[in-house]
Structures are given as C-alpha cells and as structure tokens.
Design an enzyme around this catalytic site. Structure first.
Site, short mmCIF file in Angstrom:
data_model
loop_
_atom_site.label_atom_id
_atom_site.label_comp_id
_atom_site.label_asym_id
_atom_site.label_seq_id
_atom_site.Cartn_x
_atom_site.Cartn_y
_atom_site.Cartn_z
N GLU A 80 47.77 28.01 47.30
CA GLU A 80 48.52 27.78 46.44
C GLU A 80 49.71 28.70 47.06
OE1 GLU A 80 48.04 28.66 42.25
OE2 GLU A 80 47.03 26.44 41.92
N HIS A 100 31.97 38.65 41.20
CA HIS A 100 30.37 38.10 42.16
C HIS A 100 29.88 38.51 43.46
CE1 HIS A 100 25.97 37.95 42.38
NE2 HIS A 100 26.28 38.02 40.58
N LYS A 116 24.85 47.28 40.54
CA LYS A 116 25.79 47.31 41.14
C LYS A 116 26.94 47.71 41.16
CE LYS A 116 24.26 42.69 40.76
NZ LYS A 116 24.51 41.11 40.10
#
Length: 325
Positions: free
Chosen positions: A106, A254, A295
């Site tokens: 896009e 993630h 994380k």
C-alpha cells in the site's frame, strides 16, 4: 439493622488522604495552548492519562538514546498515519521498522495512486461490481493493484537478477530506493538506512505476485527470512537500551518483543491497541503480560498501553513527544 448501620454501608467514609494528583481537565478559558492541553491529559483520567504516560515514556526513550522499534500493521499505512510514520523515519526518531506485507504494497501504491475516502455503511455488492475495495471508511479501487503488479514485475527482474534468494529487508530497502515520494515510508527507510522487517512478506499482494512470478518467469527465486531474524536479534543485543512503540498487534508486535527477549527484554514500551485481553491473543495482551515472559523489563514506569484506535492517538503522541520543541 438500624439506619446507622445501613448508612455505614452506603457511605462508609474514609480517614485516608490520598497523595496522588487531583483529577482535573483542561481549562478552556482564556487563550488556548496545545501543549498545555496534552499535559492536562495526565490528570484527566481514563485513556487520556494512558496517553500522557505514553508521551512520558517516549520522551524517556529519546533521552536515553535508546534504539527505537516502531511496529505497525498495514491499516496504519492504509490511513493517513502513513505520513506520520514517514515523518518519524525521516527525522531519525526510529531505528527499526517491523510491519506486515500489506504496508509495503500500500505504501508503493500510494506513491502513484491515492486511496480515497469512503464510508462504513457502503453497499458491498455494488462496490464489488464497481471494482472498489473497502478498508473501513477508505475506498481502494482495484486498478491500484493492476498498476502495482506491473510495477513489481519490473522490480522483480532487477531484484532477483544477481541473487535468487533474497531477504524481506533487502526487498523493502531496494523497493524503497525505486520510489519518488517524500511521504513514502519505504523511501524514507531506504534513504535513512532504517531496516524494514517483514517476517510475513507473502501475506499480501507481494506474496501473490511472487507466486505468479516464480511460476511464470523464474522457478529459482525465493525469500529467506531466517537471516533477517538473526540480524534483528544481533542488533538488539548490541543496543545499550531499546524502546518499542507498537501500533496494533499481530506479528510485528510479537516480532519486536520476542527478539528483545534475547537481550533480557525491552527497556521502554508503549502499546496502542484496541485488542482485548480476554481472548488470550498476542494482539490483546497488555505489556505486563510480556513482562512475565521476559520480553519487557520489569520496572514500574517503563511501559504502558493506550486502549484506543491509533488514528486518534498516534498523531497526538508524535506531536507531544517528538515534534514539540
């Protein structure tokens, strides 16, 4: 039960005086000041206060000279936030981009053919007959993808000419170098040496056109993703501190927190999300869940989440934390 007993249930009272700030919104009397308005969000409550926290954390990232990851899904580029992301890259505020394949396609289309404003409650069958695709209240005529296929086929010839197996970062970098639009995210990334990671490169028109290109022109071409994963992890290990602004969820979000796991977690984190935690999905998982996985580093003030739609709040975050002087 006496009236005194029932009254104590209804109005239990409290002897404790809280030390936190008073809840107070912006005072519109007198002259208007945009910076004061955003500062008032800290005591407005609800998601306004979350945005104020996000602004503070984004400023901490910059003060610490952290390596900043910006992750976003393709709908961000579909909208007018494309120009906001391009600004952050152009001005050197972000060091790593992680996104989806739709963002790349896009972004390329918009360099030549704009998307158009539409409406949510359109007649879908009529749109199909007219060759118009709907993204929320944004319309994308199908001729954009006809043009894109021609553009990419010419690009593929050069891209695979000397190396048959390439990486998504090489694809994004070399594709961006062909573009001539200052508002292009890929062009700004290529011009400013900001890597664009796209671990799910085939999950959009790029994948479709690569499939047809390999079937019809060159059966030996392919995309290798593990080299990019190595680079993302190694670069994260070399960073003194890392900051993450995750706009939306999915693979990009993630990928950023997972690769930061190798260095003991990200140091500063801002999520902007409409995902819900109740379904257990990664997209809806708040930052404190990522702390449990290692994380994100475990500090009280180094992460926050704004539960809001990105077009409403990302420009405000950028205006306050990155543009205000």
């Amino acid at each position: 039960m006496t009236d005194e007993d029932t009254h104590s249930h209804v109005v239990p009272g409290s002897d404790e005086e809280l030390s936190t700030p008073d809840v107070r919104g912006y005072d519109f009397r007198g002259s208007f000041d945009f910076d004061d308005l955003l500062q008032s969000y800290a005591t407005t409550g609800f998601q306004a206060t979350q945005l104020a926290e996000a602004i503070d954390i984004a400023e901490q990232m910059q003060a610490a000279d952290a390596t900043v990851y910006l992750t976003f899904t393709s709908n961000i580029v579909s909208s007018g936030l494309r120009e906001v992301v391009a600004y952050l890259v152009r001005e050197g505020f972000v060091d790593v981009l992680i996104t989806t394949s739709g963002s790349l396609t896009e972004d390329v289309i918009k360099t030549a053919k704009p998307f158009k404003m539409g409406k949510w409650n359109a007649d879908e069958g009529a749109l199909r007959e007219r060759g118009i695709n709907r993204l929320g209240n944004i319309f994308v005529p199908s001729d954009r993808y006809v043009w894109l296929e021609e553009y990419l086929y010419e690009f593929f010839d050069d891209f695979f000419a000397e190396e048959k197996i390439r990486t998504p970062t090489a694809f994004a970098r070399e594709l961006g170098a062909t573009l001539d639009d200052e508002d292009s995210v890929l062009k700004q990334a290529a011009d400013n040496n900001v890597p664009v990671y796209c671990p799910a490169l085939t999950d959009a028109e790029v994948g479709n056109f690569l499939y047809y290109y390999r079937q019809g022109y060159d059966a030996e071409v392919g995309i290798e993703i593990l080299d990019d994963y190595d680079s993302l992890i190694q670069d994260g290990l070399l960073a003194d501190e890392t900051g993450l602004i995750a706009v939306g969820g999915g693979v990009p979000k993630h990928h950023a927190i997972m690769t930061n796991l190798f260095r003991g977690g990200a140091d500063y984190v801002v999520y902007i999300s409409t995902g819900v935690e109740g379904d257990g999905s990664l997209s809806g998982a708040p930052p404190n869940e990522a702390v449990s996985w290692g994380k994100i580093k475990n500090h009280e003030t180094n992460y926050t989440q704004i539960e809001a739609e990105a077009t409403l709040v990302l420009p405000l975050l950028v205006a306050s934390a990155f543009k205000q002087e």
